[in-house]
Design an enzyme around this catalytic site. Structure first.
Site, PDB file in Angstrom:
ATOM      1  N   GLY A  35     170.737 -86.541 -53.996  1.00 15.04           N
ATOM      2  CA  GLY A  35     171.266 -87.735 -54.652  1.00 15.04           C
ATOM      3  C   GLY A  35     172.253 -87.370 -55.750  1.00 15.04           C
ATOM      4  N   ALA A  36     173.094 -86.357 -55.466  1.00 12.06           N
ATOM      5  CA  ALA A  36     173.993 -85.824 -56.509  1.00 12.06           C
ATOM      6  C   ALA A  36     175.397 -86.404 -56.426  1.00 12.06           C
ATOM      7  CB  ALA A  36     174.050 -84.303 -56.407  1.00 12.06           C
ATOM      8  N   ARG A  79     176.222 -89.393 -57.313  1.00 10.87           N
ATOM      9  CA  ARG A  79     176.452 -90.299 -58.438  1.00 10.87           C
ATOM     10  C   ARG A  79     175.193 -90.351 -59.302  1.00 10.87           C
ATOM     11  NH1 ARG A  79     176.486 -96.484 -56.020  1.00 10.87           N
ATOM     12  NH2 ARG A  79     174.250 -96.807 -56.178  1.00 10.87           N
ATOM     13  N   ASP A  84     170.275 -86.998 -45.002  1.00  3.71           N
ATOM     14  CA  ASP A  84     169.341 -88.074 -45.310  1.00  3.71           C
ATOM     15  C   ASP A  84     167.999 -87.414 -45.641  1.00  3.71           C
ATOM     16  OD1 ASP A  84     167.431 -90.081 -45.311  1.00  3.71           O
ATOM     17  OD2 ASP A  84     168.301 -91.161 -43.611  1.00  3.71           O
ATOM     18  N   SER A  86     159.819 -92.096 -62.380  1.00  2.24           N
ATOM     19  CA  SER A  86     160.261 -93.280 -63.130  1.00  2.24           C
ATOM     20  C   SER A  86     159.126 -93.731 -64.039  1.00  2.24           C
ATOM     21  CB  SER A  86     160.614 -94.418 -62.163  1.00  2.24           C
ATOM     22  OG  SER A  86     160.996 -95.578 -62.868  1.00  2.24           O
ATOM     23  N   TYR A 134     158.870 -99.876 -54.776  1.00  3.11           N
ATOM     24  CA  TYR A 134     159.486 -98.818 -55.586  1.00  3.11           C
ATOM     25  C   TYR A 134     158.464 -98.206 -56.546  1.00  3.11           C
ATOM     26  CZ  TYR A 134     162.534 -96.627 -59.050  1.00  3.11           C
ATOM     27  OH  TYR A 134     163.124 -95.733 -59.909  1.00  3.11           O
ATOM     28  N   ALA A 161     155.260 -98.187 -56.330  1.00  4.52           N
ATOM     29  CA  ALA A 161     154.266 -97.417 -55.572  1.00  4.52           C
ATOM     30  C   ALA A 161     154.831 -96.053 -55.187  1.00  4.52           C
ATOM     31  CB  ALA A 161     153.838 -98.199 -54.334  1.00  4.52           C
ATOM     32  N   ILE A 169     168.408 -95.867 -67.204  1.00  7.35           N
ATOM     33  CA  ILE A 169     169.508 -94.929 -67.380  1.00  7.35           C
ATOM     34  C   ILE A 169     170.772 -95.534 -66.776  1.00  7.35           C
ATOM     35  CG2 ILE A 169     170.274 -92.556 -66.993  1.00  7.35           C
ATOM     36  CD1 ILE A 169     167.577 -92.876 -68.591  1.00  7.35           C
TER      37      ILE A 169
END
Ligand code: NAP
Length: 259
Positions: free
Chosen positions: A14-15, A17, A64, A143, A157, A159, A190
């Site tokens: 996930g780099a 953005r 993915d 998170s 999310y 969970a 963030i």
């Protein structure tokens, strides 16, 4: 001052953005060789170009993270390009908002696959390389939402983010034999492209609920990830660090109204 991570081989998922891009740029600025991972080519290529423009080392791999064969390819490509895998930042995630009454089973599965199953897949694929290196580091982006707080629309999310922490505890024990640690950063709100997609009202109300009175920057999370990846954190494993400007502390909005 942390011991430099010069020439360490790092995968950041996930780099392209947001937080992942912040981690990739910070680690590259500290001398690491960074594999920039995402599904979309254009934004990921921009991350690589920005790192190289700053004299850093980065390569691009499209993947993915919910797909086991693609994840295996990601790790093999990184090892071939950089001579191994030293650090995994399992960061890729999605946070679509949909209340349970409208949430389909497929919605649930998609979030679990991208956020939780991917964490297991990425760690599993790296184990042989940590074993070969005789050491390793995993930094998970969890998170506050799920493990500590709740928010309507994010049952799946939350969970998935709590699930990452459940995974972390047993993973820490199993990875210890490879001299590998795994820890999680728990961001608050963030400022990322993904957060901006939630709309101005969301951003304003969140900022108002944070004692430090601002949304976090991607560097706030990247600095915590860098610490967990450092030699100085060698004896810390299975742990979490909340980075949220104090957002989880107030018992009500009144509690921070006058500060
Ligand atoms: P973002 O701006 O939406 O970026 C998400 C990144 O993940 C993109 O690079 C995206 O690229 C990638 N990605 C999404 N699905 C993927 C998949 N299946 N395979 C590979 N890459 C994928 O998100 P963010 O705000 O930076 O959040 C990053 C992480 O931090 C997430 O795990 C999120 O849960 C966590 N987090 C964020 C906040 C926040 O306030 N921003 C708070 C707490 C936790 P592609 O779409 O091109 O694949």
């Amino acid at each position: 001052m942390l011991t430099p991570i010069t020439d360490r081989s790092v995968i950041v998922t996930g780099a392209s953005r947001g937080i992942g891009k912040g981690i990739a740029k910070l680690f590259a600025a500290h001398g690491a060789k960074v594999m920039v991972v995402a599904r979309g080519r254009a934004a990921a290529a921009d991350t690589v170009a920005e790192i190289r423009a700053a004299d850093g080392t980065a390569e691009l791999h499209l993947c993915d993270v919910s797909d086991w064969s693609e994840v295996q390819g990601m790790v093999e490509t990184t090892a071939a390009a950089f001579g191994g895998v030293d650090i995994l930042c399992a960061n890729a995630g999605i946070f679509p908002q949909v209340k349970m009454v409208d949430m389909s089973p497929d919605d649930w599965d998609a979030v679990m696959a991208t956020n939780l199953k991917s964490t297991f897949l990425c760690v599993k694929a790296c184990i042989p390389y940590f074993e070969t290196a005789g050491r390793g580091r995993v930094v998970v982006t969890s998170s506050i939402t799920g493990p500590i707080t709740g928010y309507p629309g994010w049952a799946h999310y939350g969970a998935s983010k709590s699930g990452q922490l459940g995974f972390l505890k047993t993973a820490a024990m199993e990875l210890a034999r490879y001299n590998t640690t795994i820890n999680a950063v728990m961001p608050g709100n963030i400022m990322t492209e993904g957060l901006v997609d939630l709309g101005e009202d969301y951003l304003t109300s969140m900022a108002a609920s944070i004692p430090l009175k601002r949304l976090g920057a991607v560097a706030d999370i990247a600095n915590a990830a860098l610490f967990f990846a450092s030699d100085e954190a060698a004896y810390i494993t299975g742990q979490t660090l909340v980075v949220d400007g104090g957002q989880i502390l107030p018992e009500s909005l009144d509690a921070i109204a006058g500060i």
